[in-house]
Design an enzyme around this catalytic site. Structure first.
Site, PDB file in Angstrom:
ATOM      1  N   ALA B 105       2.464  -2.333   4.033  1.00  0.00           N
ATOM      2  CA  ALA B 105       1.009  -2.244   4.182  1.00  0.00           C
ATOM      3  C   ALA B 105       0.431  -1.161   3.273  1.00  0.00           C
ATOM      4  O   ALA B 105      -0.775  -1.081   3.114  1.00  0.00           O
ATOM      5  CB  ALA B 105       0.656  -1.952   5.635  1.00  0.00           C
ATOM      6  N   LYS B 106       1.303  -0.324   2.714  1.00  0.00           N
ATOM      7  CA  LYS B 106       0.886   0.734   1.776  1.00  0.00           C
ATOM      8  C   LYS B 106      -0.313   1.505   2.310  1.00  0.00           C
ATOM      9  O   LYS B 106      -1.231   1.848   1.558  1.00  0.00           O
ATOM     10  CB  LYS B 106       0.618   0.131   0.395  1.00  0.00           C
ATOM     11  CG  LYS B 106       1.871  -0.541  -0.198  1.00  0.00           C
ATOM     12  CD  LYS B 106       1.688  -1.061  -1.602  1.00  0.00           C
ATOM     13  CE  LYS B 106       2.968  -1.629  -2.193  1.00  0.00           C
ATOM     14  NZ  LYS B 106       3.543  -2.803  -1.510  1.00  0.00           N
ATOM     15  N   ARG B 107      -0.316   1.815   3.608  1.00  0.00           N
ATOM     16  CA  ARG B 107      -1.429   2.494   4.224  1.00  0.00           C
ATOM     17  C   ARG B 107      -1.510   3.936   3.737  1.00  0.00           C
ATOM     18  O   ARG B 107      -0.489   4.535   3.370  1.00  0.00           O
ATOM     19  CB  ARG B 107      -1.310   2.459   5.758  1.00  0.00           C
ATOM     20  CG  ARG B 107      -1.431   1.047   6.345  1.00  0.00           C
ATOM     21  CD  ARG B 107      -2.770   0.413   6.040  1.00  0.00           C
ATOM     22  NE  ARG B 107      -3.000  -0.820   6.786  1.00  0.00           N
ATOM     23  CZ  ARG B 107      -2.969  -2.048   6.261  1.00  0.00           C
ATOM     24  NH1 ARG B 107      -2.716  -2.220   4.974  1.00  0.00           N
ATOM     25  NH2 ARG B 107      -3.210  -3.109   7.012  1.00  0.00           N
TER      26      ARG B 107
END
Lengths: 314, 314
Positions: B105-107
């Site tokens: 999700a590369k949050r």
């Protein structure tokens, strides 16, 4: 280009404020939570219902004086898909009231994956020939660490949908300098300035009629010096300015973010506006009116700095 | 620490593969889509149902030979909250089959907002005293552009939940060098190495018993030289390696990612495994078995490079 629509709304309302919708249950009056829990239980669904009812009341109280809202999707994701549904309904409600919606999601990826994010938040989704809008905001915050491959898909969708983005450049948090303030051997620029210059470059594909492109930049109110530096060096990049209020930034701190027309930036307040009723210690039933009073106060403080906000080239 | 659980599963299955679950409707056999559309229409709900049915069949075909799955949330968000619900159900199903789930999700954000993301994807959510797991993965990909303020909340949740993260260091895409390959004046390091060194530092708070911490790094298979450099310089950082297969990386390219025990990295394949039935041109009804055949082939290619994978310190 989409930031033109934002700029026109700012001028129309004479207010460079965006209201952050980052709802926590602790911010929401008990009577709203009690009602939601009585219908759905103390569940993710019940919590999401409380967020939505709260958001709608805030939007109702703000939409005629505040041009934009910025829901921060993390506070909805934490309530699962049920929270994401409340996020969707919040975006749709704000748009139905004429507000410009900036989805604060800081998404980042490459190629077809970034295209999926861009379509999710700004574009449309095709299901075997049928077209849907998954979330449908007007602009999206993104993180540029992956370079052009992560930005181009958002540019493509924005050209088609008349939407825009804000790229993280100099963030408002204490540790933002760990990476962003370091200097590059190649050109002696700081990383944040390098990222800002990339925004100017990317923005050429989305130039608007008021001198600002659809590729904006996130620059924190907590770093007044950098805000001023970047305003001077990035003439075509509109700023989204977090960190005002609860994080310590004042109206004076963000003076350097604006151009001679009072344009060039929109300033976010989340907790300040959302929790005004708690600060005022007013009747919880009047929470939305307390938020409106706080938004009016913020508008006065900001326009004392900008002066009258006018469209250029008129 | 959570990556210990991943390491143990890799050794148990003798397979350093993670299957990417990035489903597109175009990948899914018609008979699954027809069934889903006949129940829910050509809608976001119908598409989401098709994704879920497809994912479950893939998980059923893979869970005894592949240790982990990596659903890429963008491909679910594009189908709205309905897609996010299918994402939730995919994570839960993979976990029920004993797979290690890495949510891609590369949050990224700061403070309480990043805490909300960490709780959403790895931790728990409190609703007035009741506790829920919103998405409940074992690890999350994150973007470190904001510095320690964006990582510390994930460390805190990971300490509590026995989970971990993978920080973007050197991504697999063509333009990843635009920022990541630039050199810093302060220490003459590239940005990707600097970010890798930050991972080593952050990882001290999440050290596992096999020499690797809970703060892993994303390093692309498409950059074999950097992969080898980073393996040598980041001894305690486990790598998640995208870019194998469809993006051009080969088993030989990723040889440098592994340590003497054949550990140190897990290699992702998404399209290669998901679309094997299309490449094989087999009966669409046998799509899941085609994926299993492809996963077995990949396992052979990878273990030809790693040799027998063993736990250290035994």
């Amino acid at each position: 280009m989409a930031l033109d629509r934002l700029i026109e709304k700012i001028v129309e309302k004479q207010n460079p404020t965006v209201a952050g919708l980052d709802p926590k249950l602790a911010y929401i009056p008990d009577f709203i939570k009690d009602e939601a829990f009585s219908r759905y239980g103390k569940t993710l669904e019940g919590a999401s219902e409380a967020l939505l009812v709260y958001n709608k009341a805030l939007i109702d109280a703000l939409y005629d004086i505040v041009p934009a809202v910025k829901p921060q999707i993390a506070y909805y994701e934490m309530y699962g898909w049920q929270g994401v549904k409340a996020f969707y309904e919040t975006v749709a409600y704000a748009k139905s009231k004429g507000m410009f919606v900036i989805t604060d999601a800081k998404r980042n990826d490459i190629g077809t994956t970034m295209e999926a994010y861009a379509n999710a938040h700004l574009g449309t989704t095709d299901v075997s020939g049928e077209t849907f809008s998954a979330f449908g905001a007007d602009a999206l915050t993104v993180n540029g660490y992956l370079g052009t491959d992560g930005i181009q898909p958002v540019i493509n969708v924005s050209q088609k949908m008349d939407t825009g983005m804000f790229v993280l450049v100099k963030t408002s948090n204490p540790s933002s300098g760990e990476l962003q303030n370091l200097s590059l051997c190649e050109n002696d620029e700081t990383i944040y300035l390098h990222m800002g210059n990339l925004c100017e470059q990317w923005g050429k594909a989305l130039m608007g009629k008021y001198g600002y492109s659809g590729v904006g930049a996130v620059v924190g109110a907590t770093y007044p010096e950098q805000l001023t530096e970047l305003r001077q060096k990035l003439p075509n990049t509109f700023f989204l300015v977090p960190g005002y209020g609860a994080q310590g930034g004042t109206a004076k701190d963000i003076a350097g973010a604006f151009d001679a027309n009072g344009l060039g930036a929109i300033v976010n307040s989340s907790r300040g506006i959302m929790c005004a009723w708690q600060k005022e210690q007013c009747n919880p039933e009047e929470f939305a009116m307390a938020s409106r009073r706080e938004a009016e106060k913020m508008k006065q403080l900001l326009t004392a700095v900008t002066g009258e906000i006018t469209l250029p080239y008129q």
